[in-house]
Scaffold this motif. Structure first.
Motif, PDB file in Angstrom:
ATOM      1  N   LYS A 336       0.832  -1.204   0.000  1.00 28.12           N
ATOM      2  CA  LYS A 336       0.000   0.000   0.000  1.00 28.12           C
ATOM      3  C   LYS A 336       0.869   1.258   0.000  1.00 28.12           C
ATOM      4  O   LYS A 336       0.631   2.194  -0.775  1.00 28.12           O
ATOM      5  CB  LYS A 336      -0.916  -0.010   1.224  1.00 28.12           C
ATOM      6  CG  LYS A 336      -1.858   1.203   1.305  1.00 28.12           C
ATOM      7  CD  LYS A 336      -2.810   1.082   2.496  1.00 28.12           C
ATOM      8  CE  LYS A 336      -3.743   2.299   2.569  1.00 28.12           C
ATOM      9  NZ  LYS A 336      -4.712   2.172   3.701  1.00 28.12           N
ATOM     10  N   ALA A 337       1.898   1.267   0.836  1.00 25.18           N
ATOM     11  CA  ALA A 337       2.781   2.427   0.896  1.00 25.18           C
ATOM     12  C   ALA A 337       3.498   2.644  -0.425  1.00 25.18           C
ATOM     13  O   ALA A 337       3.639   3.795  -0.897  1.00 25.18           O
ATOM     14  CB  ALA A 337       3.794   2.258   2.026  1.00 25.18           C
ATOM     15  N   GLU A 338       3.964   1.568  -1.061  1.00 25.17           N
ATOM     16  CA  GLU A 338       4.668   1.725  -2.338  1.00 25.17           C
ATOM     17  C   GLU A 338       3.739   2.258  -3.420  1.00 25.17           C
ATOM     18  O   GLU A 338       4.121   3.143  -4.197  1.00 25.17           O
ATOM     19  CB  GLU A 338       5.266   0.385  -2.779  1.00 25.17           C
ATOM     20  CG  GLU A 338       6.017   0.492  -4.092  1.00 25.17           C
ATOM     21  CD  GLU A 338       6.774  -0.759  -4.473  1.00 25.17           C
ATOM     22  OE1 GLU A 338       7.110  -0.892  -5.677  1.00 25.17           O
ATOM     23  OE2 GLU A 338       7.060  -1.603  -3.592  1.00 25.17           O
ATOM     24  N   CYS A 339       2.540   1.733  -3.472  1.00 18.32           N
ATOM     25  CA  CYS A 339       1.599   2.214  -4.495  1.00 18.32           C
ATOM     26  C   CYS A 339       1.232   3.671  -4.270  1.00 18.32           C
ATOM     27  O   CYS A 339       1.120   4.453  -5.227  1.00 18.32           O
ATOM     28  CB  CYS A 339       0.359   1.330  -4.510  1.00 18.32           C
ATOM     29  SG  CYS A 339       0.668  -0.375  -5.025  1.00 18.32           S
ATOM     30  N   ALA A 346       2.858  11.251  -1.029  1.00 19.27           N
ATOM     31  CA  ALA A 346       3.942  10.988  -0.074  1.00 19.27           C
ATOM     32  C   ALA A 346       3.439  10.977   1.361  1.00 19.27           C
ATOM     33  O   ALA A 346       3.905  10.181   2.189  1.00 19.27           O
ATOM     34  CB  ALA A 346       5.042  12.022  -0.246  1.00 19.27           C
ATOM     35  N   ALA A 347       2.498  11.868   1.680  1.00 18.30           N
ATOM     36  CA  ALA A 347       2.006  11.951   3.058  1.00 18.30           C
ATOM     37  C   ALA A 347       1.287  10.661   3.460  1.00 18.30           C
ATOM     38  O   ALA A 347       1.509  10.125   4.550  1.00 18.30           O
ATOM     39  CB  ALA A 347       1.072  13.148   3.211  1.00 18.30           C
ATOM     40  N   ALA A 348       0.429  10.153   2.578  1.00 19.78           N
ATOM     41  CA  ALA A 348      -0.303   8.922   2.882  1.00 19.78           C
ATOM     42  C   ALA A 348       0.646   7.735   2.959  1.00 19.78           C
ATOM     43  O   ALA A 348       0.505   6.862   3.826  1.00 19.78           O
ATOM     44  CB  ALA A 348      -1.382   8.680   1.834  1.00 19.78           C
ATOM     45  N   ALA A 349       1.632   7.684   2.067  1.00 22.55           N
ATOM     46  CA  ALA A 349       2.601   6.594   2.094  1.00 22.55           C
ATOM     47  C   ALA A 349       3.390   6.606   3.396  1.00 22.55           C
ATOM     48  O   ALA A 349       3.630   5.554   4.007  1.00 22.55           O
ATOM     49  CB  ALA A 349       3.550   6.704   0.896  1.00 22.55           C
ATOM     50  N   VAL A 352       1.357   5.268   6.299  1.00 29.10           N
ATOM     51  CA  VAL A 352       1.299   3.808   6.308  1.00 29.10           C
ATOM     52  C   VAL A 352       2.597   3.219   6.861  1.00 29.10           C
ATOM     53  O   VAL A 352       2.581   2.282   7.664  1.00 29.10           O
ATOM     54  CB  VAL A 352       1.010   3.265   4.890  1.00 29.10           C
ATOM     55  CG1 VAL A 352       1.085   1.748   4.879  1.00 29.10           C
ATOM     56  CG2 VAL A 352      -0.359   3.725   4.407  1.00 29.10           C
ATOM     57  N   LEU A 353       3.734   3.771   6.455  1.00 31.39           N
ATOM     58  CA  LEU A 353       5.016   3.296   6.976  1.00 31.39           C
ATOM     59  C   LEU A 353       5.082   3.448   8.495  1.00 31.39           C
ATOM     60  O   LEU A 353       5.560   2.547   9.206  1.00 31.39           O
ATOM     61  CB  LEU A 353       6.176   4.055   6.340  1.00 31.39           C
ATOM     62  CG  LEU A 353       6.510   3.742   4.881  1.00 31.39           C
ATOM     63  CD1 LEU A 353       7.738   4.541   4.459  1.00 31.39           C
ATOM     64  CD2 LEU A 353       6.754   2.256   4.674  1.00 31.39           C
ATOM     65  N   ASN A 354       4.610   4.562   8.990  1.00 27.52           N
ATOM     66  CA  ASN A 354       4.637   4.784  10.437  1.00 27.52           C
ATOM     67  C   ASN A 354       3.708   3.834  11.175  1.00 27.52           C
ATOM     68  O   ASN A 354       3.991   3.445  12.323  1.00 27.52           O
ATOM     69  CB  ASN A 354       4.294   6.237  10.751  1.00 27.52           C
ATOM     70  CG  ASN A 354       5.454   7.179  10.464  1.00 27.52           C
ATOM     71  OD1 ASN A 354       6.622   6.802  10.583  1.00 27.52           O
ATOM     72  ND2 ASN A 354       5.147   8.413  10.080  1.00 27.52           N
TER      73      ASN A 354
END
Length: 448
Positions: A336-339, A346-349, A352-354
């Motif tokens: 999900k983060a990569e897509c 970038a903010a949404a990715a 998700v990483l966090n």
């Protein structure tokens, strides 16, 4: 001759292993007849859970430097590690044999389960869905090991692997195209989504959650980021639990495979133990407070039978149940983060990483990532930290080599020689064992 050579391709063990497994659970000697027979076959984790081994050894997550350790390696392992022109000289390729055995078993189920006796329509559909997912998983591994990376411009002409869809000993073994193999994989998985329940009794049995997770992985591999995102979100909509590693750093027992809430579908590498040295590049990616490093790696000197300098992947020994390689909740978050990163969000990715990272540090050590415009490299580094040891890295190298900014040349010193693997090189495609080609000349060898 074809019957003999096809048995060699699958191994003669297919017949006895499938039949014997049924006969253990059902009295007497008979052919497969009842719906429950087909479920028994699919419940055999020995046949259907393990996938491959050699691509993990060939990846840049592994770095072997100790001469004494090297002296104990098998010749085949040495050849795979050095990307040799011929890896399987006079012997079978255990990965090829294992995966085609799975294909045969699944074809037997898919062809016959709907006409089996004493089962309900729902039970038969469930079994059919499971078999289609297992077959798709086997073909996904095969096409990514023995064929070129999927490229929309060449997939219709690039040789894939023999595409067998029935338990027919006289079927053609001519290699289908990469596109044709992926078409079957995607069709099997789409079919399965209409046949399977959200969850099964355990994560080895393919469920809707696991199927969505695997669809997300397949879509990512072929660069279909829109569908990768949709399927990852569908999987996370059914399960999004993360293990808080601080609990296990403080002494709690890490959950075993079928009780691990992060696992959407249980698959494993073909070797139960991978006691090889992790590369310095990989271990250097970890923050000193990252609990994945603390819990899932150990000094190589802890491998008492064959110690070495550096770090080893320890999670298989932590849970005593082999190496997990099937779709997981963390993998879905990373997809999900990569897509999202590739779409420019970038903010949404980063968010998700966090979500993932907060479960990978002690509360006092955790620092959330800040948003940067170009977050994709950060996502890919996190993916490598989270998924190391699963065998996925080899497939990631193949797909990322199609992008100039991520294409990577790998070099390694081994037994007094320097070996180099260039992006998109022929050696990213494993050779097919000579024994299969000599018995089945219609199977085209991969160029070296």
């Amino acid at each position: 001759m074809k019957k003999i050579t096809y048995v060699l391709l699958m191994t003669a063990m297919v017949f006895s292993s499938c039949r014997d497994y049924v006969e253990v659970d059902q009295p007497g000697k008979r052919t497969l007849k009842y719906t429950s027979d087909f479920q028994y076959i699919l419940n055999n984790t020995t046949n259907l859970e393990s996938t491959f081994y050699y691509p993990e050894l060939a990846s840049d997550d592994i770095e072997i430097v100790d001469e004494e350790f090297i002296s104990r390696m098998s010749d085949v392992d040495k050849y795979a590690y050095a990307w040799a022109d011929y890896i399987f000289i006079d012997e079978e390729d255990r990965d090829w044999t294992r995966l085609y055995k799975q294909v045969y078993i699944c074809n037997e189920v898919i062809t016959n389960v709907m006409s089996s006796a004493e089962g309900t329509e729902s039970e038969k559909n469930n079994i059919m869905g499971q078999a289609k997912v297992h077959r798709a998983y086997a073909y996904y591994c095969l096409v990514n090991i023995y064929a070129r990376q999927y490229d929309v411009a060449t997939a219709s002409s690039d040789p894939g692997v023999p595409l067998l869809t029935t338990p027919d000993l006289f079927a053609s073994l001519k290699r289908a195209s990469v596109r044709e193999v992926y078409d079957l994989i995607l069709q099997d998985l789409e079919d399965a989504t209409g046949l399977l329940p959200d969850f099964q009794d355990n994560s080895f049995m393919p469920s809707l959650a696991g199927t969505y997770g695997f669809l997300a992985r397949v879509s990512l591999q072929i660069g279909d980021y829109d569908n990768a995102l949709l399927n990852a979100e569908d999987a996370l909509g059914l399960r999004n639990t993360l293990n808080n590693l601080e609990d296990y750093a403080n002494g709690s027992a890490y959950p075993v495979k079928y009780e691990d809430p992060e696992i959407l579908m249980a698959k494993g590498l073909g070797s139960t133990v991978l006691d090889y040295r992790l590369s310095d590049e990989l271990t250097g990616l970890f923050d000193e407070n990252d609990l994945r490093y603390e819990l899932f790696t150990r000094p190589g000197t802890d491998i008492t039978w064959n110690p070495f300098s550096g770090r080893v992947y320890w999670k298989p020994k932590l849970v005593y149940q082999g190496i997990y390689s099937g779709p997981t909740v963390p993998e879905m978050l990373l997809i999900k983060a990569e897509c999202l990163a590739r779409s420019g969000d970038a903010a949404a990715a980063t968010e998700v990483l966090n979500t993932l990272r907060i479960a990978r540090f002690r509360a006092g050590d955790y620092e959330p990532l800040s948003v940067v415009d170009d977050v994709l490299p950060t996502v890919l580094d996190e993916r490598r930290r989270e998924l190391f040891g699963t065998g996925i890295r080899w497939f990631d190298l193949k797909r990322l080599n199609k992008e100039d900014r991520f294409a990577k040349t790998i070099s390694r010193e081994f037994q007094g020689a320097t070996y180099t693997l260039e992006p998109n090189a022929n050696k990213y495609v494993f050779p097919i064992a000579n024994i299969y080609i000599s018995q089945n000349p219609e199977i085209e060898q991969n160029p070296r």
